[in-house]
Structure formats: structure tokens, C-alpha cells
Design a protein around this motif. Structure first.
Motif, PDB file in Angstrom:
ATOM      1  N   LEU A  51       0.821  -1.217   0.000  1.00  0.00           N
ATOM      2  CA  LEU A  51       0.000   0.000   0.000  1.00  0.00           C
ATOM      3  C   LEU A  51       0.852   1.263   0.000  1.00  0.00           C
ATOM      4  CD1 LEU A  51      -3.047  -0.899   2.280  1.00  0.00           C
ATOM      5  CD2 LEU A  51      -2.682  -1.264  -0.168  1.00  0.00           C
ATOM      6  N   ALA A  52       2.019   1.198   0.635  1.00  0.00           N
ATOM      7  CA  ALA A  52       2.927   2.351   0.610  1.00  0.00           C
ATOM      8  C   ALA A  52       3.495   2.550  -0.786  1.00  0.00           C
ATOM      9  CB  ALA A  52       4.055   2.158   1.625  1.00  0.00           C
ATOM     10  N   ARG A  53       3.901   1.468  -1.408  1.00  0.00           N
ATOM     11  CA  ARG A  53       4.534   1.574  -2.726  1.00  0.00           C
ATOM     12  C   ARG A  53       3.522   1.945  -3.817  1.00  0.00           C
ATOM     13  NH1 ARG A  53       6.348  -3.135  -2.873  1.00  0.00           N
ATOM     14  NH2 ARG A  53       4.760  -4.130  -4.162  1.00  0.00           N
ATOM     15  N   GLU A  54       2.360   1.339  -3.778  1.00  0.00           N
ATOM     16  CA  GLU A  54       1.403   1.502  -4.867  1.00  0.00           C
ATOM     17  C   GLU A  54       0.481   2.702  -4.698  1.00  0.00           C
ATOM     18  OE1 GLU A  54      -0.615  -2.236  -5.507  1.00  0.00           O
ATOM     19  OE2 GLU A  54       1.226  -3.364  -5.150  1.00  0.00           O
ATOM     20  N   TYR A  55       0.206   3.096  -3.444  1.00  0.00           N
ATOM     21  CA  TYR A  55      -0.775   4.159  -3.212  1.00  0.00           C
ATOM     22  C   TYR A  55      -0.286   5.239  -2.261  1.00  0.00           C
ATOM     23  CZ  TYR A  55      -3.524   0.376  -5.177  1.00  0.00           C
ATOM     24  OH  TYR A  55      -3.979  -0.640  -5.983  1.00  0.00           O
ATOM     25  N   ASP A  56       0.961   5.139  -1.799  1.00  0.00           N
ATOM     26  CA  ASP A  56       1.509   6.085  -0.838  1.00  0.00           C
ATOM     27  C   ASP A  56       0.604   6.209   0.381  1.00  0.00           C
ATOM     28  OD1 ASP A  56       3.459   7.856   0.103  1.00  0.00           O
ATOM     29  OD2 ASP A  56       2.446   9.617  -0.759  1.00  0.00           O
ATOM     30  N   ALA A  57       0.041   5.074   0.779  1.00  0.00           N
ATOM     31  CA  ALA A  57      -0.905   5.045   1.900  1.00  0.00           C
ATOM     32  C   ALA A  57      -0.221   4.490   3.135  1.00  0.00           C
ATOM     33  CB  ALA A  57      -2.123   4.202   1.548  1.00  0.00           C
ATOM     34  N   PRO A  58      -0.105   5.277   4.196  1.00  0.00           N
ATOM     35  CA  PRO A  58       0.614   4.817   5.393  1.00  0.00           C
ATOM     36  C   PRO A  58      -0.225   3.913   6.283  1.00  0.00           C
ATOM     37  CG  PRO A  58      -0.227   7.026   5.769  1.00  0.00           C
ATOM     38  CD  PRO A  58      -0.573   6.678   4.336  1.00  0.00           C
ATOM     39  N   LEU A  59       0.465   3.084   7.037  1.00  0.00           N
ATOM     40  CA  LEU A  59      -0.171   2.339   8.118  1.00  0.00           C
ATOM     41  C   LEU A  59      -0.378   3.308   9.274  1.00  0.00           C
ATOM     42  CD1 LEU A  59      -1.103  -0.243   9.590  1.00  0.00           C
ATOM     43  CD2 LEU A  59       1.305  -0.667  10.155  1.00  0.00           C
ATOM     44  N   LEU A  60      -1.626   3.530   9.650  1.00  0.00           N
ATOM     45  CA  LEU A  60      -1.946   4.493  10.705  1.00  0.00           C
ATOM     46  C   LEU A  60      -1.879   3.883  12.096  1.00  0.00           C
ATOM     47  CD1 LEU A  60      -4.970   6.207   8.917  1.00  0.00           C
ATOM     48  CD2 LEU A  60      -2.657   7.138   9.173  1.00  0.00           C
ATOM     49  N   GLY A  61      -1.844   2.563  12.158  1.00  0.00           N
ATOM     50  CA  GLY A  61      -1.743   1.925  13.454  1.00  0.00           C
ATOM     51  C   GLY A  61      -2.201   0.481  13.418  1.00  0.00           C
ATOM     52  N   VAL A  62      -1.776  -0.263  14.418  1.00  0.00           N
ATOM     53  CA  VAL A  62      -2.183  -1.659  14.593  1.00  0.00           C
ATOM     54  C   VAL A  62      -2.994  -1.728  15.883  1.00  0.00           C
ATOM     55  CG1 VAL A  62      -1.427  -4.033  14.905  1.00  0.00           C
ATOM     56  CG2 VAL A  62      -0.119  -2.492  13.408  1.00  0.00           C
ATOM     57  N   VAL A  63      -4.243  -2.101  15.757  1.00  0.00           N
ATOM     58  CA  VAL A  63      -5.129  -2.194  16.916  1.00  0.00           C
ATOM     59  C   VAL A  63      -5.105  -3.637  17.419  1.00  0.00           C
ATOM     60  CG1 VAL A  63      -7.487  -1.941  17.764  1.00  0.00           C
ATOM     61  CG2 VAL A  63      -6.577  -0.324  16.078  1.00  0.00           C
ATOM     62  N   PRO A  64      -4.702  -3.848  18.657  1.00  0.00           N
ATOM     63  CA  PRO A  64      -4.651  -5.214  19.188  1.00  0.00           C
ATOM     64  C   PRO A  64      -6.046  -5.765  19.409  1.00  0.00           C
ATOM     65  CG  PRO A  64      -4.217  -3.636  20.930  1.00  0.00           C
ATOM     66  CD  PRO A  64      -4.289  -2.839  19.661  1.00  0.00           C
ATOM     67  N   HIS A  65      -6.129  -7.073  19.577  1.00  0.00           N
ATOM     68  CA  HIS A  65      -7.411  -7.697  19.891  1.00  0.00           C
ATOM     69  C   HIS A  65      -7.795  -7.307  21.314  1.00  0.00           C
ATOM     70  CE1 HIS A  65     -10.635 -10.636  19.474  1.00  0.00           C
ATOM     71  NE2 HIS A  65     -10.362 -11.028  20.700  1.00  0.00           N
ATOM     72  N   LEU A  66      -8.893  -6.606  21.456  1.00  0.00           N
ATOM     73  CA  LEU A  66      -9.328  -6.121  22.758  1.00  0.00           C
ATOM     74  C   LEU A  66     -10.674  -6.745  23.117  1.00  0.00           C
ATOM     75  CD1 LEU A  66      -8.490  -2.312  22.330  1.00  0.00           C
ATOM     76  CD2 LEU A  66      -7.184  -4.002  23.637  1.00  0.00           C
ATOM     77  N   ASN A  67     -10.755  -7.295  24.307  1.00  0.00           N
ATOM     78  CA  ASN A  67     -12.000  -7.887  24.784  1.00  0.00           C
ATOM     79  C   ASN A  67     -12.157  -7.563  26.266  1.00  0.00           C
ATOM     80  OD1 ASN A  67     -14.357  -9.313  24.968  1.00  0.00           O
ATOM     81  ND2 ASN A  67     -13.386 -11.338  25.004  1.00  0.00           N
ATOM     82  N   PRO A  68     -13.077  -6.654  26.617  1.00  0.00           N
ATOM     83  CA  PRO A  68     -14.052  -6.021  25.726  1.00  0.00           C
ATOM     84  C   PRO A  68     -13.421  -4.928  24.865  1.00  0.00           C
ATOM     85  CG  PRO A  68     -14.253  -5.112  27.920  1.00  0.00           C
ATOM     86  CD  PRO A  68     -13.248  -6.228  28.020  1.00  0.00           C
ATOM     87  N   LEU A  69     -14.163  -4.508  23.839  1.00  0.00           N
ATOM     88  CA  LEU A  69     -13.686  -3.447  22.970  1.00  0.00           C
ATOM     89  C   LEU A  69     -13.555  -2.152  23.758  1.00  0.00           C
ATOM     90  CD1 LEU A  69     -15.849  -4.093  19.775  1.00  0.00           C
ATOM     91  CD2 LEU A  69     -13.509  -4.847  20.255  1.00  0.00           C
ATOM     92  N   ALA A  70     -12.465  -1.436  23.506  1.00  0.00           N
ATOM     93  CA  ALA A  70     -12.200  -0.186  24.221  1.00  0.00           C
ATOM     94  C   ALA A  70     -11.660   0.830  23.228  1.00  0.00           C
ATOM     95  CB  ALA A  70     -11.217  -0.424  25.359  1.00  0.00           C
TER      96      ALA A  70
END
Length: 242
Positions: free
Chosen positions: A201-220
């Protein structure tokens, strides 16, 4: 407006349904509020409504409201609220409803007058049918918004992410960035999958990774917001607005 003359806005889509669009949208809203912005949410089309105290509600829309600092009138936040929990065009046919994208655009225009930033969450994936000739991609085009892609990290996510990014670009829209959402805590090689998507996505669309959301239980959403690069996203949105 608290920090800029013109309101910002973005369209949140996903690689599929049930991959955390509402959760990530809520996290984005919490992040924008932390930055001092008056943040509002729209869920223009929602299927699966229930009655509470004589009013129709939708779980996703309620979650977005809970994360917002500006509450839009329900008819503006969700112009089309359907009872049947089904694909939008199926639920609309059952309830004799016809989606009018121009009406959604008008509601969005008014929402921009009430907040510094408006997060618009799509429905399902990027190309969910709305009518016989229009889908949610057409809605994003009509709104003329940069897109944030939520990738549900599970088996098959690389192809889903690349296909969705390709579809976004094909409509002439800007992919402002993407979020890796760890929906499957048992997924094997998650970091390697994220690295692969990130490179493409960075190479083809110059789109950055904005973050990695971990598995949260419960959702927060407030904890997820801390994992997102809100400032980088705001810079991209402001640049796209020029």
C-alpha cells in the motif's frame, strides 16, 4: 470550528463486514477529540435497528455517538435506518425504501457546519450494493472524501486489502491510510501479513499504516485510539483539502 476554518472529513471503509469499522471509527473519533477537535460521526446507512423508548436505534450508530463530541440529529447522522439486519439493498427492498445519495450528501454538508471533523462510516465492504446501479463506492465518490481502510487481520486479509485499495484508487479517491485491526487473536504470522500489506500500500498508493489495533476484549475505543497516528492522518486530510 475550534482549530481550522473548514471542517475535515473522511470515509471509513473495510475489507469486509464484521472486521471492526465501527470500532476503528470510534477510535478515530476519540483520537480527534483528544486533539481538541469537535468530532461528529455519520453512519449514513445502517441495517439492523431496534426500538428503545419509542425510538429506533442501531448499535453501530450508538457506538459512534458515544465516541463523538458533537452529536448530530439522528436523521442527519443516519439518514437511512433500516430494521432488517441484512445487506442494505435487501433490507431497503423489504421496507420499500430507496436510497438517495444526494440526500446523504446534503446531510453531510450540514454536518460539516456543526463540527471540526466528520467521520463517515460506510456499510459492509467498499462495494456493497445500494441500488441496482449504485454501491457504497459511489457514495464515497459523491462525498468526495479521502478514505481510511480498516483491514481485519485474519486469513486472506492480504488479498482483501489489495483488492479494496485497488477499487478505491479506481474510483479516483485518495487512500489516506489504513488500520490493521487484530480481529483474530489466533491468526498465524500477523506481523508478516501486516508488513506485506504495508509495503504494497505504501509503494502503490503512498498510503501509510496508521496503526495496529490489538485484539481487545471487551472493545475499548479509547485504548485503540492510543495506537493510531492521529496527527499523521490529520496532516493528510488537511493536505487533501487544499
Amino acid at each position: 470550528m475550534s482549530t481550522q476554518d473548514a471542517a475535515l472529513s473522511l470515509f471509513v471503509t473495510g475489507t469486509d463486514t464484521e472486521i471492526g469499522k465501527t470500532f476503528v471509527s470510534s477510535a478515530l473519533l476519540r483520537g480527534f477529540v483528544r486533539e481538541g477537535l469537535q468530532a461528529a460521526a455519520m453512519k449514513p446507512i445502517a441495517a439492523g435497528a431496534f426500538e428503545l423508548n419509542g425510538e429506533l436505534h442501531n448499535e453501530d450508530a450508538d457506538q459512534l455517538d458515544a465516541a463523538s463530541s458533537v452529536l448530530l440529529p439522528p436523521a442527519m447522522r443516519t439518514p437511512y435506518l433500516l430494521k432488517e439486519p441484512a445487506a442494505p439493498h435487501i433490507a431497503a427492498a423489504l421496507e420499500n425504501v430507496t436510497f438517495d445519495i444526494d440526500h446523504i450528501v446534503a446531510c453531510h454538508r450540514e454536518a460539516l457546519n456543526r463540527a471540526d471533523i466528520v467521520v463517515v462510516e460506510g456499510v459492509g465492504g467498499f462495494r456493497v450494493p445500494l441500488t441496482a446501479t449504485q454501491d457504497t463506492a459511489d457514495l464515497a465518490v459523491a462525498l468526495k472524501l479521502p478514505v481510511v481502510l480498516v483491514v481485519g487481520m485474519r486469513l486472506g486479509c492480504i488479498s482483501h486489502a489489495l483488492l479494496t485499495a485497488e477499487a478505491i484508487a479506481a474510483r479516483g479517491l485518495t487512500l489516506a491510510g489504513w488500520v490493521a485491526n487484530r480481529v483474530d487473536p489466533d491468526m498465524t504470522f500477523p506481523d508478516e501479513n501486516i508488513a506485506s500489506i504495508r509495503a504494497h500500500l505504501a509503494r502503490e498508493y503512498d498510503a501509510p499504516l496508521l496503526g495496529v489495533v490489538p485484539h481487545l476484549n471487551p472493545l475499548a475505543p479509547e485504548l485503540a485510539a492510543a495506537q493510531l497516528d492521529i496527527n499523521r492522518l490529520l496532516q493528510t486530510l488537511r493536505h487533501a483539502q487544499r
